[in-house]
Design an enzyme around this catalytic site. Structure first.
Site, PDB file in Angstrom:
ATOM      1  N   LYS A 166      35.098  53.142  36.419  1.00  0.00           N
ATOM      2  CA  LYS A 166      36.419  52.486  36.348  1.00  0.00           C
ATOM      3  C   LYS A 166      37.487  53.478  35.845  1.00  0.00           C
ATOM      4  CE  LYS A 166      39.670  49.342  36.029  1.00  0.00           C
ATOM      5  NZ  LYS A 166      40.327  48.653  37.135  1.00  0.00           N
ATOM      6  N   LYS A 234      46.525  52.370  28.290  1.00  0.00           N
ATOM      7  CA  LYS A 234      45.216  52.286  27.612  1.00  0.00           C
ATOM      8  C   LYS A 234      44.148  52.985  28.444  1.00  0.00           C
ATOM      9  CE  LYS A 234      43.130  48.744  28.882  1.00  0.00           C
ATOM     10  NZ  LYS A 234      42.115  48.072  29.630  1.00  0.00           N
TER      11      LYS A 234
HETATM   12  P1  NAD Z   1      45.803  39.598  30.434  1.00  0.00           P
HETATM   13  O1  NAD Z   1      46.483  40.041  29.204  1.00  0.00           O
HETATM   14  O2  NAD Z   1      46.564  38.855  31.477  1.00  0.00           O
HETATM   15  O3  NAD Z   1      44.509  38.715  30.080  1.00  0.00           O
HETATM   16  C1  NAD Z   1      43.764  38.846  28.891  1.00  0.00           C
HETATM   17  C2  NAD Z   1      43.580  37.447  28.306  1.00  0.00           C
HETATM   18  O4  NAD Z   1      42.752  37.530  27.150  1.00  0.00           O
HETATM   19  C3  NAD Z   1      44.908  36.810  27.883  1.00  0.00           C
HETATM   20  O5  NAD Z   1      45.003  35.523  28.441  1.00  0.00           O
HETATM   21  C4  NAD Z   1      44.811  36.765  26.366  1.00  0.00           C
HETATM   22  O6  NAD Z   1      45.474  35.639  25.807  1.00  0.00           O
HETATM   23  C5  NAD Z   1      43.321  36.672  26.171  1.00  0.00           C
HETATM   24  N1  NAD Z   1      42.883  37.131  24.849  1.00  0.00           N
HETATM   25  C6  NAD Z   1      43.148  38.324  24.270  1.00  0.00           C
HETATM   26  N2  NAD Z   1      42.577  38.392  23.061  1.00  0.00           N
HETATM   27  C7  NAD Z   1      41.912  37.213  22.894  1.00  0.00           C
HETATM   28  C8  NAD Z   1      41.131  36.675  21.838  1.00  0.00           C
HETATM   29  N3  NAD Z   1      40.896  37.378  20.718  1.00  0.00           N
HETATM   30  N4  NAD Z   1      40.637  35.429  21.996  1.00  0.00           N
HETATM   31  C9  NAD Z   1      40.877  34.721  23.119  1.00  0.00           C
HETATM   32  N5  NAD Z   1      41.604  35.173  24.149  1.00  0.00           N
HETATM   33  C10 NAD Z   1      42.118  36.413  24.029  1.00  0.00           C
HETATM   34  O7  NAD Z   1      45.156  40.914  31.062  1.00  0.00           O
HETATM   35  P2  NAD Z   1      44.544  41.121  32.529  1.00  0.00           P
HETATM   36  O8  NAD Z   1      45.577  41.779  33.383  1.00  0.00           O
HETATM   37  O9  NAD Z   1      43.855  39.880  32.974  1.00  0.00           O
HETATM   38  O10 NAD Z   1      43.470  42.272  32.190  1.00  0.00           O
HETATM   39  C11 NAD Z   1      42.225  41.993  31.544  1.00  0.00           C
HETATM   40  C12 NAD Z   1      41.342  43.229  31.645  1.00  0.00           C
HETATM   41  O11 NAD Z   1      41.118  43.547  33.026  1.00  0.00           O
HETATM   42  C13 NAD Z   1      41.957  44.490  31.013  1.00  0.00           C
HETATM   43  O12 NAD Z   1      40.945  45.266  30.419  1.00  0.00           O
HETATM   44  C14 NAD Z   1      42.557  45.203  32.212  1.00  0.00           C
HETATM   45  O13 NAD Z   1      42.661  46.599  31.978  1.00  0.00           O
HETATM   46  C15 NAD Z   1      41.557  44.854  33.296  1.00  0.00           C
HETATM   47  N6  NAD Z   1      42.074  44.849  34.686  1.00  0.00           N
HETATM   48  C16 NAD Z   1      43.288  44.293  34.998  1.00  0.00           C
HETATM   49  C17 NAD Z   1      43.728  44.308  36.330  1.00  0.00           C
HETATM   50  C18 NAD Z   1      45.069  43.738  36.731  1.00  0.00           C
HETATM   51  O14 NAD Z   1      45.529  44.047  37.860  1.00  0.00           O
HETATM   52  N7  NAD Z   1      45.731  42.939  35.921  1.00  0.00           N
HETATM   53  C19 NAD Z   1      42.922  44.859  37.319  1.00  0.00           C
HETATM   54  C20 NAD Z   1      41.679  45.370  36.984  1.00  0.00           C
HETATM   55  C21 NAD Z   1      41.254  45.359  35.659  1.00  0.00           C
END
Ligand code: NAD
Length: 287
Positions: A166, A234
């Site tokens: 990744k 990050k």
């Molecule tokens: P996001 O911030 O939209 O989602 C994360 C969720 O986790 C949020 O809803 C937040 O409220 C929740 N959260 C955080 N801490 C928490 C806790 N302690 N208890 C309960 N809930 C908690 O982020 P995202 O874009 O969905 O990304 C999530 C992961 O996937 C990241 O590591 C990101 O790098 C990876 N990612 C994102 C994408 C993208 O296009 N958005 C693509 C591939 C990978």
């Protein structure tokens, strides 16, 4: 029926959990704040008010959280997954985190690191690419679940290997966005029809998914995430640390990491990573 506890129902986790419900799994979701949990309930899932409630009866626990400290706290914390899930439960962490944290978690419980690529649209469509690290037997057990949220699901090695792949993905994506941003600002400066240019560029050797999926929004300077700059910042930190650890020089990666960091420092961390074009525009004196 496999019962899944799903923690982190954000941009990616929300639609992934909904697709698991659609595929017939019993999914109990937990997120900080009730609104995202309610969205899963509306899609046919169950809602939980705590990690404990989400994982208590689960055969499989999935996490989709922002960063390494979040995963560490939710999985290893005093009131976390390991404290409340069955010892037989399989953890599938889909978050993008440091490979060493994935390896540490795998020493404590049955776990796969299964970060994804494909963006919000890939999560909604269930077409993610998923790179999986961990034991082959656990991968085999997880395949039906991962196939419900992704199209390209590949076991790439032992614990942590999914995160390493990744990291390479994030290096390529960041570098490509930067080059597309530079090309678009260059075309604009020459008063070329950018929409026509994107079509012909996409058909040749310069063709790539960033041109296909993100260039139009970049031309429009539409930066609703998507994938937030702060998350890519990050990830480039993870890439740089992992490259250094392996003794590999990544000059372009280091440069694009600085540019992504500049966007964060300027207060644009909440924008989509296509906002690299904002910086190129500014550096070219064309605001
Ligand atoms: P996001 O911030 O939209 O989602 C994360 C969720 O986790 C949020 O809803 C937040 O409220 C929740 N959260 C955080 N801490 C928490 C806790 N302690 N208890 C309960 N809930 C908690 O982020 P995202 O874009 O969905 O990304 C999530 C992961 O996937 C990241 O590591 C990101 O790098 C990876 N990612 C994102 C994408 C993208 O296009 N958005 C693509 C591939 C990978």
């Amino acid at each position: 029926m496999t019962k899944i506890g799903f923690i982190g129902l954000g941009i990616m986790g929300g639609p992934m959990a909904a697709n698991l419900v659609e595929a017939g799994f019993e999914v109990t979701g937990y997120n900080r704040g009730r609104a995202k949990v309610d969205r899963l309930v509306a899609a046919g899932g169950k809602g939980a008010g705590s990690v404990a409630e989400a994982v208590r009866d689960a055969d499989v626990v999935m996490t989709m959280l922002p960063d390494s400290p979040d995963v560490r706290a939710i999985v290893l914390g005093a009131d976390g997954v390991l404290a409340h899930a069955s010892p037989d439960a399989l953890l599938i962490d889909c978050s993008t985190i440091r490979p060493d944290v994935s390896r540490e978690i795998a020493t404590r419980t049955r776990a796969l690191d299964a970060p994804v690529s494909g963006g919000e649209q890939g999560a909604i469509d269930g077409t993610l690419s998923i790179m999986v690290g961990g034991a082959a037997t656990d991968f085999a057990a997880a395949e039906p679940i991962l196939n419900a949220v992704g199209c390209t699901v590949v076991h790439v090695g032992a614990a942590g290997a999914g995160q390493t792949v990744k990291a390479a993905n994030q290096l390529i994506v960041a570098g490509t966005i930067e080059l597309v941003a530079e090309a678009l600002v260059f075309l604009e400066a020459h008063d070329v029809d950018t929409a026509a240019a994107i079509v012909v560029l996409a058909g040749g050797l310069a063709g790539n998914r960033i041109l296909d999926r993100k260039a139009a929004a970049m031309v429009d300077r539409a930066f609703t995430p998507g994938f937030r700059v702060e998350l890519h910042h990050k990830d480039l930190g993870i890439v740089q640390a992992a490259a250094r650890e392996a003794g590999v020089t990544i000059p372009l990666g280091a440069l694009v990491a600085q540019l992504m960091g500049t966007l964060v420092a300027q207060g644009d961390g909440g924008l989509d990573h296509g906002a690299l074009i904002k910086l190129v525009t500014q550096l070219s004196g064309r605001e």
